[in-house]
Design an enzyme around this catalytic site. Structure first.
Site, short mmCIF file in Angstrom:
data_model
loop_
_atom_site.label_atom_id
_atom_site.label_comp_id
_atom_site.label_asym_id
_atom_site.label_seq_id
_atom_site.Cartn_x
_atom_site.Cartn_y
_atom_site.Cartn_z
N GLY A 1 0.57 -1.69 0.20
CA GLY A 1 0.10 0.32 0.02
C GLY A 1 0.64 1.19 0.05
O GLY A 1 1.56 1.56 -0.53
N CYS A 2 0.48 1.88 0.98
CA CYS A 2 1.27 3.54 0.93
C CYS A 2 2.83 3.18 1.49
O CYS A 2 3.18 4.29 1.00
CB CYS A 2 0.83 4.47 2.05
SG CYS A 2 -1.26 4.98 1.88
N ALA A 3 2.85 2.54 1.89
CA ALA A 3 4.30 2.34 2.65
C ALA A 3 5.32 1.80 1.34
O ALA A 3 6.66 1.58 1.51
CB ALA A 3 4.51 1.40 4.14
#
Length: 211
Positions: free
Chosen positions: A137-139
């Site tokens: 995801g965002c990471a």
């Protein structure tokens, strides 16, 4: 010391503004028991507009997983190479000078992976290493830079291409009415980014360590 060169980014042509998103949420979910909370969250994201690979009307049709997988692959093949080419130009490198491709995406699926297709399509060496990363995801962008830095630490003269391709609009689920999901529907857009980490040479940000 490894150098993170200038990145290249691209966003698709269809745009939905924050105000249009709020209006759409009111139309679709006006009877939701927490609609006021959802609207406040979307309004305060700070996201003024989002870019989509398809018109919002088509996104809302939700034709099913198979159809969306086909759309994901079509747009990946059509949009990613130009961004990769610009990232390579910024790093002053050619495809055959790349030793590893780190590719992050959690909004679609291809098998064989997009890395294999890029190697065959853009003139990377057949022995170019591949590291597809999903589910972060965002990471994922930060993780990709970390893994690229690890590689350049182990092989100081290596060059690593990082590609992030996310088509979040393809993850829309009309029956998922949780507050978190509704916020995501009003927060994330579609886009592609690519950057090269050079083990030696190049101009950009010098990376000392990662964590």
């Amino acid at each position: 010391m490894a150098v993170l060169c200038k990145p290249a980014i691209a966003v698709p042509e269809y745009v939905i503004t924050n105000e249009e998103t709020l209006d759409l949420a009111r139309q679709l979910h006006g009877d939701h028991p927490q609609i006021d909370l959802v609207l406040r969250l979307i309004e305060h994201t700070g996201v003024q507009k989002r870019h989509l690979i398809q018109p919002i009307e088509k996104v809302l049709q939700h034709p099913g997983f198979d159809a969306r997988s086909i759309t994901y692959e079509e747009h990946t093949r059509a949009r990613v190479p130009a961004v990769v080419r610009r990232a390579l130009d910024h790093a002053e490198l050619e495809p055959d000078q790349i030793d590893l491709i780190v590719y992050v995406s959690c909004t679609g699926f291809m098998m064989p992976p997009a890395t294999s297709w890029l190697i065959g399509e853009m003139g990377f060496r057949p022995e170019t290493r591949q590291l597809p990363i999903a589910q972060l995801g965002c990471a994922a962008g930060g993780a990709a830079v970390n893994r690229a830095h690890d590689y350049c630490t182990a092989y100081p003269d290596a060059n690593v291409l990082i590609v992030a391709c996310e088509f979040c609009s393809l993850c829309y689920q009309p029956t998922d009415l949780g507050v978190g999901s509704l916020l995501s529907n009003g927060l994330f857009g579609d886009g592609i980014a690519a950057v090269v980490l050079r083990g030696s040479g190049g101009t950009g940000v010098r990376l000392e360590r990662n964590g």
